[in-house]
Structure formats: C-alpha cells, structure tokens
Write a protein that holds these residues in place. Structure first.
Motif, short mmCIF file in Angstrom:
data_model
loop_
_atom_site.label_atom_id
_atom_site.label_comp_id
_atom_site.label_asym_id
_atom_site.label_seq_id
_atom_site.Cartn_x
_atom_site.Cartn_y
_atom_site.Cartn_z
N ASN A 1 0.82 -1.21 0.00
CA ASN A 1 0.00 0.00 0.00
C ASN A 1 0.86 1.26 0.00
N ARG B 1 2.59 1.76 -3.55
CA ARG B 1 1.69 2.21 -4.61
C ARG B 1 1.14 3.61 -4.33
N LYS B 2 0.97 3.92 -3.07
CA LYS B 2 0.51 5.25 -2.69
C LYS B 2 1.56 6.31 -3.05
N VAL C 1 1.57 6.45 -7.20
CA VAL C 1 0.36 6.63 -8.01
C VAL C 1 0.28 8.02 -8.62
N PRO D 1 -0.40 6.83 -12.64
CA PRO D 1 -1.77 6.54 -12.21
C PRO D 1 -2.24 5.12 -12.54
N GLU E 1 -2.87 2.05 -10.04
CA GLU E 1 -4.09 1.79 -9.28
C GLU E 1 -4.81 0.54 -9.78
N GLN E 2 -4.58 0.18 -11.05
CA GLN E 2 -5.25 -0.99 -11.62
C GLN E 2 -4.60 -2.30 -11.18
N HIS F 1 -3.05 -5.13 -8.50
CA HIS F 1 -3.15 -5.61 -7.13
C HIS F 1 -2.49 -6.98 -7.02
#
Length: 538
Positions: A443, A446-447, A450, A454, A457-458, A460
């Motif tokens: 987390n 990626r935070k 992002v 961007p 965000e897709q 995981h």
C-alpha cells in the motif's frame, strides 16, 4: 468426414464430489455458461432430489441462454417395491424443468443384493419403470449403468439384462459406467464392443480415474463404438477423479479423427480449464496435459535449441490448437538457447551479445543456487534480462523502508509501513497501513507512486506464497517468496529470497511493481501533490 462424439460434462455434479471442491449456485451458473461456450452437448447440473443448492441451480438455470448445451438433472431409479409415479426423486427430476434426465441403476448383482438389498428381478423392474415413467413425461433419458464393467465381469448375462431393460423402456442413451475406476482399456474395449453389438440404443462411457486410466478407458470405449463420453473439466471428481475432458476432447479430435466441438471452441479449452479451476479455488497441476502451464514448457538447453529450429521437435501438437502457448524456462539447466529464446519473447535484440548471454546464464545459475527459482517468476526473469542487456529503465530507487508492527491488549495486530523513494529526482516519503506487513508495504509503495504513474491503481496482488528452502535451519532458514500480481489485462509473478521473510517479500514486491511500470510514462505536467497525498519533498 470425422465421426461425431457427444460430450457430457458432469463437473457440476460428479466433479463437486471431489475432495476440496465446493461450488456455490453462482459458481455453477458461471461454469455452465463457460461449458456452453466450449461447445459441450450436455451439462449435468446436479441432483435436485438431494439438496436445496441444486434445486436453486435448476430454477435459475432456466434463465441461462445456452447456445449449444442441454442442462440435465441427475437421479436414481425408483425405490424398491414402490411406484415410479409416486417416487419423490423421479418427480423432482420432472419438477426441475429440464428436458433431459440422467438416472442411474444397478448393473452388478453384488450391488443389488448388498447395496439396495432386493431381488434381481425387482432391480430390472426398477430400471424399466423409471425410464418408462420419465419418457412418458416427455424427457430425454440418459441411463447410467452403474458399476457396469464390474457387473459384467461378475455376471455378464445379468449386466446385459439390466441395460436391455433400459433400452426396452425407451432410454435415449445407455452409458456404461466404470464406477470404481478399476477396469483396464483392453477390458473396456472388449465389453463396449460386445454391448454395441447387442443394443440398438446409442452407447456412452463414464470412466473414473482410480487406476490413472479414465482418459484411456474413455478413448478405448469410443474406438469400440461408444458415441458419448462423460467426464469433468480438469478431471475433478470423487476419490481419484473422473475422466478429464481437457484430455479426452483434444485426443479424440486431434489424434483420432473424431469430432467433438468446433476448432474455434477447442482453442478456448485452456481458458475454460483455468477458469473452472479458478472458480473452484483449486490449483491446476502445471503438468496437466494440453492445458497445463507446463504442457508446452521447455527447460533443457538441448530441447530449446531444437524447438527454436522447429517446434515439432519437442511438441506433439501446436499449442494454440487448444489455446495454450509455448514457454521457454530459464534455470540452472538453461543453455544459451533458452536465454536467446526468452529475450526474443521480450523483443530484445541480443543476437550479437554472445559473451553477455553466457554471463547472464552464469548469473542465473548462481542465483538459483542461492534459492531463487525463475520458472514460476517470469516477471523477475524479464527484469533480470533487461538489466543485463541494458534495456531496464530506472523507474524509481528505494532509499529505505520501515515497518511498525504492534498489538495493544485484545486488539488485533496492526501493521504500518513507511517508505522513502527517489522518483524522477524527487524524494518521496509515504506511510500506509495494511492487513499485515507485506500488505502495508504494498500500500505504501503504490501510494507513493500513483501520482506519477496513475495506472498503478489498476494493479493488485493476487497471490502470495512462502516456501522454506533449508528447513533444517528452523526459524533462521532461508525462504523463497513468490508474489503473483494482476491488472485488468495481465498476470505476472516475481520472486525474492532471504533469511528474512520481510526482505524476501520486499524484493518480490519491488520487482512486481517495476514490472507493472515497464513502458509506463510519467503523467505530463503532473505536479507532486504534496498536500493531497501527504508527501514530504526535499
């Protein structure tokens, strides 16, 4: 012209009797749609007389718009010493609303005496009455002769008498079942041929896999005259499973000149196999014939060198015929051909890099000696090759990370990660919480990224595996972490190795994100949104 063979799928009924297989009504409806797209002719949905889940399935299945398949309901012959018209199980088949009913009856005199404890004559009456009643209500009837091969070997005359009663009552198909899975292909071939010479009704085969012969027995039965094969996707089923349709169908169609489904439908076989496995939450064996990830994978350097000249040297069919693909594995057994082939897959031009190729092979062997495994971590391997041949963009650099894991009283354990990165010359701090330390690190990373990328965000994480490499070292043992990640279009895997599980996880996680960002560009004119994201810049 190829001889047609009808495919009867019982994944939703017999397949769910396998250990660890449980499907919800939604699962069964989704799989039914996939099976229809594959082109199977019959989909056995379950036993409406046995549980509420199957009753609901048949109710909702009426809304499915199937292009190829007929939904069938499963049940048994009437109870002994009763009437078919009042038998609750037979009437639930009718009430389910299906156009096809599949019922089983006893073929083995031992079962008649021991399992249902009735006379041989009454068993014949049970078969006749049940088939006749369902036919009188307008249903197509498939009669499954349970334990037929064992029954035939014990008392051939009686076993034949049972299926002749089903034929006399009007059965549309008579399917011979190797219910215990103990018959051999030579026995199946001989018995099926004899049955086909005695009956006018079309004959099918239902084989179990207790001797690893479910597929072989199904093929032998077809060669002997059977024209319906019952089985399951991926061979799911009770005990050792059922005949695997993912092997039966391509064997019949590509090897034996029978026609089961269209060429286009056959090309979806691998997708369907993996879809069903995913829905059932069961890992497919990588070495499963035709549809497994390793079915057309090549590891030995001599093999790879040969298939680069012509794939036919080590592949019995073109993988794309069943929707699969050729894979080149790079490991400590790899030769230069493996690395060249893998690099070509990635579009790297290394035809003149002979010395560099030898160097990277030695590097891979050294890493695998340390505990790395790149066979299941293609993304880490690609990053390794790109770095070796100067094709890796330094998207971000990691300065440091910290983890805070704590527990207060009866509260659950909390995990917080703080990462410090260099991104496009800017220093970025980011903190995030997570459901465990690896999730917190994921987390936070990626935070932090992002705002620059961007598309991240897709992405995981979809799977996380830890394997102890040297168990004898107990809690100080080296571990290998495999992380599988996915976005809307792709799935990729990365690997990390360390004596510290967090460090190994971090390594695999960093590779996963680097791989996700290959080819991505920073958003033009995007400012560093310090206030919005809480980032401290220096």
């Amino acid at each position: 012209m190829a001889t047609p063979v009808t495919i009867f799928d019982t994944t939703l009924r017999d397949g769910t009797q396998g250990e660890g297989i449980s499907l919800s009504v939604e699962d069964k409806l989704k799989i039914a749609q996939k099976l229809d797209q594959l082109g199977v002719h019959y989909i056995e949905g379950g036993w409406p007389g046995s549980n509420g889940k199957d009753i609901e399935f048949f109710h909702r299945a009426k809304e499915l718009r199937l292009a190829h398949a007929k939904i069938t309901a499963f049940g048994s012959t009437r109870r002994k010493d009763s009437n078919a018209e009042t038998d609750p199980n037979l009437n639930r088949l009718i009430e389910s609303g299906v156009s096809v009913a599949t019922i089983f009856g006893k073929s083995w005199d031992f079962h008649v005496h021991t399992a249902i404890q009735t006379t041989l004559d009454e068993n014949l009456n049970m078969i006749y009455d049940s088939v006749r009643y369902l036919k009188s209500r307008g249903l197509e009837v498939i009669y499954d002769a349970e334990h037929f091969f064992d029954g035939y070997k014990n008392n051939a005359d009686y076993a034949l008498a049972t299926i002749m009663k089903a034929e006399e009552a009007g059965a549309d198909w008579i399917v011979l079942c190797d219910t215990n899975g103990g018959s051999l292909p030579s026995e199946v071939s001989e018995i099926v041929a004899h049955v086909c010479s005695k009956l006018k009704t079309r004959v099918g085969i239902h084989a179990h896999n207790d001797c690893e012969l479910g597929v072989a027995n199904s093929l032998a039965a077809v060669q002997a005259g059977a024209r319906q094969v019952q089985g399951t996707i991926n061979g799911f089923g009770e005990r050792c499973g059922n005949a695997n349709l993912c092997s039966v169908i391509p064997n019949l169609q590509l090897k034996m000149d029978y026609s089961c489904i269209s060429e286009e439908q056959l090309q979806s076989l691998t997708t369907v196999a993996r879809y069903v496995s995913e829905i059932a939450n069961v890992n497919m064996p990588v070495n499963q014939p035709y549809v497994g990830a390793a079915a057309f994978a090549h590891k030995g350097g001599i093999h790879v060198s040969a298939i680069m000249r012509h794939a036919k040297t080590y592949e019995h069919i073109v993988p794309e015929l069943v929707g699969n693909k050729q894979r080149i594995l790079v490991s400590e057994l790899a030769g230069q051909s493996n690395v060249l082939a893998k690099a070509q897959e990635m579009g790297l031009d290394i035809s003149n890099e002979t010395n560099q190729t030898k160097h990277i092979i030695e590097k891979i062997k050294e890493l695998e000696h340390q505990g790395y495994s790149f066979e299941g971590a293609d993304a880490s391997l690609e990053l390794l090759l790109r770095r070796a041949f100067g094709d890796a963009e330094d998207i971000f650099a990691v300065e440091s990370f910290k983890l805070i894991v704590g527990k207060n009283g009866g509260a659950s354990i909390s995990s917080e990660a703080i990462v410090k990165l260099q991104v496009n010359g800017e220093s970025v701090y980011m903190a995030a919480e997570g459901n465990g330390p690896v999730n917190a690190l994921d987390n936070a990373l990626r935070k932090a990224l992002v705002q620059y990328y961007p598309d991240i965000e897709q992405m995981h994480l979809s799977d996380y595996k830890v394997r102890v490499i040297n168990e004898k070292d107990a809690t100080a043992a080296k571990v290998r972490v495999l992380i599988e990640s996915t976005d809307f279009d792709n799935t990729w895997s990365t690997v990390g190795v360390s004596e510290n599980v967090i460090e190994a996880s971090w390594e695999a996680l960093i590779d996963s994100i680097r791989y996700a960002l290959i080819g991505k560009t920073r958003v033009a004119g995007q400012p560093v949104a310090s206030e919005r994201l809480g980032i401290v810049n220096h």
